[in-house]
Design an enzyme around this catalytic site. Structure first.
Site, PDB file in Angstrom:
ATOM      1  N   ARG A   1       0.693  -1.041   0.083  1.00 45.35           N
ATOM      2  CA  ARG A   1       0.007  -0.095  -0.178  1.00 45.35           C
ATOM      3  C   ARG A   1       0.780   1.212   0.061  1.00 45.35           C
ATOM      4  O   ARG A   1       0.965   1.965   0.805  1.00 45.35           O
ATOM      5  CB  ARG A   1      -0.800   0.080   1.276  1.00 45.35           C
ATOM      6  CG  ARG A   1      -1.843  -1.353   1.050  1.00 45.35           C
ATOM      7  CD  ARG A   1      -2.926  -1.510   2.042  1.00 45.35           C
ATOM      8  NE  ARG A   1      -4.199  -0.832   1.595  1.00 45.35           N
ATOM      9  CZ  ARG A   1      -5.366  -0.831   2.373  1.00 45.35           C
ATOM     10  NH1 ARG A   1      -5.242  -1.534   3.556  1.00 45.35           N
ATOM     11  NH2 ARG A   1      -6.266  -0.373   1.896  1.00 45.35           N
TER      12      ARG A   1
ATOM     13  N   ASP B   1      -4.755  -0.997  -5.666  1.00 50.94           N
ATOM     14  CA  ASP B   1      -5.131  -1.040  -4.250  1.00 50.94           C
ATOM     15  C   ASP B   1      -6.511  -1.675  -4.139  1.00 50.94           C
ATOM     16  O   ASP B   1      -7.521  -0.818  -3.920  1.00 50.94           O
ATOM     17  CB  ASP B   1      -4.939   0.037  -3.524  1.00 50.94           C
ATOM     18  CG  ASP B   1      -5.256   0.070  -2.100  1.00 50.94           C
ATOM     19  OD1 ASP B   1      -5.509  -0.979  -1.393  1.00 50.94           O
ATOM     20  OD2 ASP B   1      -4.998   0.887  -1.148  1.00 50.94           O
TER      21      ASP B   1
ATOM     22  N   TYR C   1      -1.018   2.086   8.250  1.00 48.33           N
ATOM     23  CA  TYR C   1      -1.883   1.092   9.151  1.00 48.33           C
ATOM     24  C   TYR C   1      -1.777   1.504  10.614  1.00 48.33           C
ATOM     25  O   TYR C   1      -0.730   1.855  11.027  1.00 48.33           O
ATOM     26  CB  TYR C   1      -1.462  -0.341   8.809  1.00 48.33           C
ATOM     27  CG  TYR C   1      -1.911  -0.804   7.510  1.00 48.33           C
ATOM     28  CD1 TYR C   1      -3.307  -0.981   7.178  1.00 48.33           C
ATOM     29  CD2 TYR C   1      -1.155  -1.001   6.711  1.00 48.33           C
ATOM     30  CE1 TYR C   1      -3.613  -1.441   6.119  1.00 48.33           C
ATOM     31  CE2 TYR C   1      -1.319  -1.732   5.396  1.00 48.33           C
ATOM     32  CZ  TYR C   1      -2.672  -1.888   5.107  1.00 48.33           C
ATOM     33  OH  TYR C   1      -3.153  -2.309   3.976  1.00 48.33           O
TER      34      TYR C   1
ATOM     35  N   SER D   1      -8.458  -1.267  -0.533  1.00 48.74           N
ATOM     36  CA  SER D   1      -9.022   0.211  -0.431  1.00 48.74           C
ATOM     37  C   SER D   1     -10.547   0.335  -1.265  1.00 48.74           C
ATOM     38  O   SER D   1     -11.535   0.659  -0.770  1.00 48.74           O
ATOM     39  CB  SER D   1      -8.118   1.438  -0.938  1.00 48.74           C
ATOM     40  OG  SER D   1      -7.144   1.560   0.069  1.00 48.74           O
TER      41      SER D   1
ATOM     42  N   GLN E   1      -1.377   2.934  -5.639  1.00 47.91           N
ATOM     43  CA  GLN E   1      -2.752   3.189  -5.349  1.00 47.91           C
ATOM     44  C   GLN E   1      -3.778   2.875  -6.574  1.00 47.91           C
ATOM     45  O   GLN E   1      -4.971   2.311  -6.033  1.00 47.91           O
ATOM     46  CB  GLN E   1      -2.832   4.792  -4.899  1.00 47.91           C
ATOM     47  CG  GLN E   1      -2.913   5.111  -3.730  1.00 47.91           C
ATOM     48  CD  GLN E   1      -2.673   6.534  -3.439  1.00 47.91           C
ATOM     49  OE1 GLN E   1      -2.967   7.464  -4.302  1.00 47.91           O
ATOM     50  NE2 GLN E   1      -2.473   7.045  -2.288  1.00 47.91           N
TER      51      GLN E   1
HETATM   52  P1  NAD Z   1      -7.550  -1.161   8.198  1.00 43.45           P
HETATM   53  O1  NAD Z   1      -8.935  -1.635   7.462  1.00 43.45           O
HETATM   54  O2  NAD Z   1      -6.494  -2.188   8.552  1.00 43.45           O
HETATM   55  O3  NAD Z   1      -8.191  -0.615   9.648  1.00 43.45           O
HETATM   56  C1  NAD Z   1      -9.241   0.297   9.432  1.00 43.45           C
HETATM   57  C2  NAD Z   1      -9.008   1.245  10.787  1.00 43.45           C
HETATM   58  O4  NAD Z   1      -9.113   0.715  12.090  1.00 43.45           O
HETATM   59  C3  NAD Z   1      -7.880   1.932  10.603  1.00 43.45           C
HETATM   60  O5  NAD Z   1      -7.960   3.540  10.407  1.00 43.45           O
HETATM   61  C4  NAD Z   1      -6.896   1.828  12.305  1.00 43.45           C
HETATM   62  O6  NAD Z   1      -6.378   2.863  12.580  1.00 43.45           O
HETATM   63  C5  NAD Z   1      -8.408   1.627  12.868  1.00 43.45           C
HETATM   64  N1  NAD Z   1      -8.108   0.976  14.104  1.00 43.45           N
HETATM   65  C6  NAD Z   1      -7.263  -0.059  14.535  1.00 43.45           C
HETATM   66  N2  NAD Z   1      -7.325  -0.406  15.788  1.00 43.45           N
HETATM   67  C7  NAD Z   1      -8.346   0.457  16.366  1.00 43.45           C
HETATM   68  C8  NAD Z   1      -8.826   0.530  17.730  1.00 43.45           C
HETATM   69  N3  NAD Z   1      -8.378   0.052  18.838  1.00 43.45           N
HETATM   70  N4  NAD Z   1      -9.891   1.575  17.772  1.00 43.45           N
HETATM   71  C9  NAD Z   1     -10.199   2.514  16.827  1.00 43.45           C
HETATM   72  N5  NAD Z   1      -9.414   2.351  15.560  1.00 43.45           N
HETATM   73  C10 NAD Z   1      -8.638   1.345  15.368  1.00 43.45           C
HETATM   74  O7  NAD Z   1      -6.997   0.145   7.561  1.00 43.45           O
HETATM   75  P2  NAD Z   1      -7.410   0.832   6.275  1.00 43.45           P
HETATM   76  O8  NAD Z   1      -8.483   1.317   6.220  1.00 43.45           O
HETATM   77  O9  NAD Z   1      -7.320  -0.294   5.073  1.00 43.45           O
HETATM   78  O10 NAD Z   1      -6.135   1.654   5.925  1.00 43.45           O
HETATM   79  C11 NAD Z   1      -5.626   2.543   7.341  1.00 43.45           C
HETATM   80  C12 NAD Z   1      -4.883   3.862   6.260  1.00 43.45           C
HETATM   81  O11 NAD Z   1      -3.768   3.386   5.817  1.00 43.45           O
HETATM   82  C13 NAD Z   1      -5.552   4.487   5.517  1.00 43.45           C
HETATM   83  O12 NAD Z   1      -6.434   5.384   6.149  1.00 43.45           O
HETATM   84  C14 NAD Z   1      -4.285   5.286   4.910  1.00 43.45           C
HETATM   85  O13 NAD Z   1      -3.836   6.289   5.498  1.00 43.45           O
HETATM   86  C15 NAD Z   1      -3.594   4.223   4.912  1.00 43.45           C
HETATM   87  N6  NAD Z   1      -3.610   3.647   3.363  1.00 43.45           N
HETATM   88  C16 NAD Z   1      -2.490   3.980   2.610  1.00 43.45           C
HETATM   89  C17 NAD Z   1      -2.710   3.478   1.324  1.00 43.45           C
HETATM   90  C18 NAD Z   1      -1.786   3.867   0.124  1.00 43.45           C
HETATM   91  O14 NAD Z   1      -0.897   4.636   0.467  1.00 43.45           O
HETATM   92  N7  NAD Z   1      -1.592   3.076  -0.997  1.00 43.45           N
HETATM   93  C19 NAD Z   1      -3.669   2.548   1.026  1.00 43.45           C
HETATM   94  C20 NAD Z   1      -4.564   2.270   1.718  1.00 43.45           C
HETATM   95  C21 NAD Z   1      -4.515   2.753   3.061  1.00 43.45           C
END
Ligand code: NAD
Length: 378
Positions: A119, A127, A226, A130, A124
């Site tokens: 990621r 991905d 993450y 996402s 992107q």
């Molecule tokens: P995910 O599905 O692994 O997690 C979902 C959310 O749960 C995350 O925001 C995490 O912080 C939150 N979480 C974990 N433990 C928690 C807790 N105890 N209480 C409350 N919330 C908690 O993550 P995701 O949505 O796939 O991605 C998270 C982040 O990763 C994105 O928002 C972004 O910043 C980053 N990301 C970057 C790329 C990229 O650069 N290509 C792609 C995807 C995601």
């Protein structure tokens, strides 16, 4: 080079790995595209929409193909129909699918797991996690609204004023942010919490309120963006201070995940008891065990008057757009692997190496290999 799209056979799977627009893009790049009859129909793409762009229909989406595009991991029987040395791109659930991964290696298949895509910014447009989280976050809100015996929006009518529903979203990553936007568009009052403080601004920009719990998560965010796992002590405190927010909500949508781990339990039975009867918990973390202690993955249950839903594969319930998004990421990835109309693997490239699970008869992904290795005898 022949690229083929089999029909998905796992019950409940309505997506297709390639939609006609993306098939046209591959044709333009000089590839021959064949589609198993009926493969796109459950997603709203009839056979004629593929033949219209010059794709051919086939009764067997595995047979002669050089590259097979799938959504769900192929069964061992399907793998047996793959041409030896073919390339496969799709979800493989590599860590829990020992029989499938071994069968792919045994067949000499070069298999890429889309869920292992790094990621990073460069990836992107590939991905898929996402993309599918966006679908799931949206649909979770619609399901919650549908189950709730209340309106979401504030209404002022001759028959009285209806107050807006309160929605609490735990985890504001890709799915959570989409849920915030969707619940706001339906008129709910939305609050959200995430261990990563960086998301506060994103929550607010969507019209949600970021809930300050007064907790400090340690090293909340990994370099990858993450969440990092927290101590049990932290989760205990989180549950205690969050109980009030959960009790005040009409609908709670949980999306909290930590990569590679069981989802943290953030809502206990006691917290469910504290909610008003008729309230709803939509647990999007159900596939990883759930954020609510009472979640039963794949089922809707009513406990203490609260409906708790742990849906699986929500993306498949919006199959048209989920397929469109899925197909775009898979097509972009295939184009990334191509050089002069052929697949040429540059194993120095992390976009090529990251999702590669089996190649030349071996499981080549170190973490997958370690996870699938039989436990050592003491
Ligand atoms: P995910 O599905 O692994 O997690 C979902 C959310 O749960 C995350 O925001 C995490 O912080 C939150 N979480 C974990 N433990 C928690 C807790 N105890 N209480 C409350 N919330 C908690 O993550 P995701 O949505 O796939 O991605 C998270 C982040 O990763 C994105 O928002 C972004 O910043 C980053 N990301 C970057 C790329 C990229 O650069 N290509 C792609 C995807 C995601």
């Amino acid at each position: 080079m022949i690229v083929s799209v089999p029909k998905e056979i796992i019950p409940g799977e309505r997506r297709v790995a390639l939609v006609p627009d993306m098939a046209a893009k591959l044709k333009k790049a000089g590839l021959d595209v064949i589609v198993e009859s009926g493969a796109g129909a459950p997603a709203g793409f009839p056979d004629a929409s593929y033949t219209a762009i010059g794709a051919r229909l086939t009764p067997d989406g595995f047979g002669p193909a050089d590259v097979v595009l799938k959504v769900q991991p192929p069964t061992v029987e399907e793998i047996g129909r793959l041409r030896e040395g073919a390339t496969l791109i799709g979800f493989l659930q590599p860590y829990g699918n020992a029989a499938g991964i071994q069968a792919l290696a045994g067949r000499g298949v070069t298999a890429f797991a889309m869920e292992l895509m790094p990621r990073i910014t460069r990836a992107q447009s590939m991905d898929v996690l996402s993309a599918m989280s966006t679908v799931a976050g949206y649909k979770a809100v619609l399901l919650a609204a549908n189950h709730l015996p209340k309106f979401f929006p504030l209404l002022m009518t001759a028959a009285g004023t209806i107050t807006a529903a309160r929605v609490f979203i735990i985890g504001a990553g890709v799915a959570g942010l989409q849920a915030i936007g969707t619940a706001r568009r339906l008129g709910a009052v939305v609050e959200a919490y995430d261990t990563r403080p960086a998301v506060k601004e994103q929550v607010e920009s969507l019209g949600g309120k970021f809930t300050e719990l007064g907790l400090e998560a340690r090293d909340a965010e990994a370099k990858t963006g993450y969440a990092r796992a927290q101590s049990e002590e932290f989760y205990q405190q989180q549950r205690e201070v969050m109980a009030k927010c959960v009790a005040a909500a009409d609908a709670v949508i949980t999306t909290a995940l930590v990569p590679g781990q069981r989802a943290p339990t953030l809502i206990t039975e006691e917290m469910v008891q504290g909610m008003r009867p008729g309230s709803v918990i939509l647990d999007l973390a159900a596939e990883q065990g759930g954020n609510c202690a009472l979640t039963e993955p794949g089922r809707e249950v009513v406990k203490h008057g609260v409906l708790i839903s742990g849906p699986l594969n929500l993306a498949s319930t919006i199959p048209f757009h989920a397929s469109q998004m899925y197909a775009r990421t898979v097509t972009n990835y295939l184009m990334h692997l191509l050089k002069d109309g052929e697949i040429r693997l540059d194993l120095e490239d992390e976009l090529t190496r990251g999702p590669l699970v089996t190649h030349q008869g071996q499981i080549v992904h170190e973490a997958v290999k370690a996870a699938l290795a039989p436990p050592r005898q003491a």
